[in-house]
Design an enzyme around this catalytic site. Structure first.
Site, PDB file in Angstrom:
ATOM      1  N   SER A  83      35.027  18.160 -44.893  1.00 48.14           N
ATOM      2  CA  SER A  83      34.084  17.659 -43.896  1.00 48.14           C
ATOM      3  C   SER A  83      33.973  18.681 -42.782  1.00 48.14           C
ATOM      4  O   SER A  83      34.927  19.432 -42.520  1.00 48.14           O
ATOM      5  CB  SER A  83      34.572  16.329 -43.326  1.00 48.14           C
ATOM      6  OG  SER A  83      33.818  15.947 -42.189  1.00 48.14           O
ATOM      7  N   TYR A 137      40.837  10.663 -39.169  1.00 44.33           N
ATOM      8  CA  TYR A 137      39.954  11.292 -40.155  1.00 44.33           C
ATOM      9  C   TYR A 137      39.929  12.808 -39.953  1.00 44.33           C
ATOM     10  O   TYR A 137      40.034  13.575 -40.923  1.00 44.33           O
ATOM     11  CB  TYR A 137      38.545  10.719 -40.027  1.00 44.33           C
ATOM     12  CG  TYR A 137      37.583  11.257 -41.047  1.00 44.33           C
ATOM     13  CD1 TYR A 137      37.651  10.848 -42.372  1.00 44.33           C
ATOM     14  CD2 TYR A 137      36.608  12.188 -40.700  1.00 44.33           C
ATOM     15  CE1 TYR A 137      36.776  11.346 -43.331  1.00 44.33           C
ATOM     16  CE2 TYR A 137      35.730  12.696 -41.643  1.00 44.33           C
ATOM     17  CZ  TYR A 137      35.814  12.268 -42.956  1.00 44.33           C
ATOM     18  OH  TYR A 137      34.947  12.771 -43.895  1.00 44.33           O
TER      19      TYR A 137
END
Length: 245
Positions: free
Chosen positions: A136, A149
Site C-alpha cells: 500500500s 495498518y
C-alpha cells in the site's frame, strides 16, 4: 504449459481481480482465502483453470496444509499475496481496540511472512518464479487513523525489499505493488459490514482505483522478460476529465 499462480486473499477485491486477470492471460490459478464458499463461486464463474483452496494465513496448520497441496500439484510459478484487512481502522490508535490492531498486524504482516515462507521452497524449484506482494502507499507514507495498518504495510515494504535481495540467489523475482485508494469491500470490512458508511467514505474521494487497475500491474510484473525484475510499482488514482468538479 500454462504457468501456475497462487493468489492469496482472492475471495473478493484485488485478489479476485488478480485471479481473473491472470486467467484471461492464460494462467492456471489457485485462489486461496478463508471463505471457501466465496472461492467456490469465483471458481465456478471463472472456469476450470481456477481452483479454490481454503487458507487462513494467521494459522500455521492451515498454511502448512495449503503448502502440501501446492507441492503435490502443478509447478508453482508465482505467489501473489493480497490477503489483508483494516478492522477498526480510521480510528486514532488510543481510541482503537487493541485486539483489532493486532489482528491487522497478524494478517497483513505476520500472515504474509508465514505464507511466503511456506511457498518459497516450491517457487525455488520453478522457472520462472515470482513473488508479488500487494502492499500500500501507506507502507511508505503513514496516515493518521491508520497506525496499525500503516505499521503492517511498512513491515510488508521492508520485508519485500529484503526478500528481493535474498531471492535473487534462488532465481525468484520479488515485486511490491503499492496501490492508492481502491474501491473494494475493504472499507465495509473495516466498519464490520456497514455498507452505507463504506460507500460514503469512498464517495468522498475525487478519484479511486478499480481492483482491475491493481491486477493489471501484477500481471505486468509477472510477464516481464526473465532478466527484468520490477521492484516496486506505485499506482495512484487520477481524476478523469469527467470526474473533475
Amino acid at each position: 504449459m500454462s504457468r501456475h499462480a497462487l493468489v492469496v486473499g482472492a475471495s473478493s477485491g484485488i485478489g479476485a481481480a488478480v485471479a481473473q486477470t491472470l486467467l484471461r492471460s492464460g494462467w492456471r490459478v489457485t485462489v486461496a482465502a478463508r471463505r471457501l464458499d466465496a472461492l467456490a463461486e469465483l471458481a465456478e464463474r471463472l472456469g476450470p483453470a481456477c481452483v479454490p483452496a481454503a487458507v487462513d494465513v494467521t494459522d500455521a496448520e492451515s498454511v502448512d496444509r495449503l503448502a502440501r497441496s501446492i507441492r503435490n500439484g502443478p509447478e508453482l510459478n508465482a505467489l501473489v499475496n493480497c490477503a489483508g484487512h483494516d478492522l477498526g481502522g480510521r480510528t486514532p490508535f488510543h481510541r482503537s481496540e487493541i485486539d483489532d490492531a493486532l489482528s491487522v498486524l497478524h494478517t497483513n504482516a505476520a500472515g504474509l511472512l508465514r505464507l511466503t515462507h511456506a511457498m518459497l521452497p516450491a517457487l525455488a524449484e520453478a522457472d520462472p518464479a515470482d513473488v508479488v506482494n500487494v502492499g500500500s502507499v501507506n507502507g511508505v507514507r503513514a496516515a493518521a487513523g491508520l497506525a496499525a495498518y500503516s505499521a503492517s504495510k511498512f513491515a510488508v515494504h521492508g520485508f519485500t525489499a529484503a526478500l528481493r535481495e535474498e531471492c535473487s540467489e534462488i532465481g525468484v523475482r520479488v515485486t511490491e505493488v503499492l496501490p492508492g485508494m481502491t474501491r473494494t469491500d475493504f472499507a465495509a470490512t473495516r466498519w464490520r459490514g456497514d455498507q452505507a458508511k463504506a460507500a460514503a467514505y469512498y464517495d468522498s474521494y475525487p478519484a479511486l482505483l478499480d481492483p482491475a487497475d491493481v491486477a493489471n500491474a501484477v500481471r505486468f510484473a509477472l510477464e516481464q522478460p526473465p532478466g527484468v525484475c520490477l521492484s516496486e510499482i506505485t499506482i495512484l488514482p487520477f481524476p478523469t476529465r469527467d470526474s473533475r468538479p
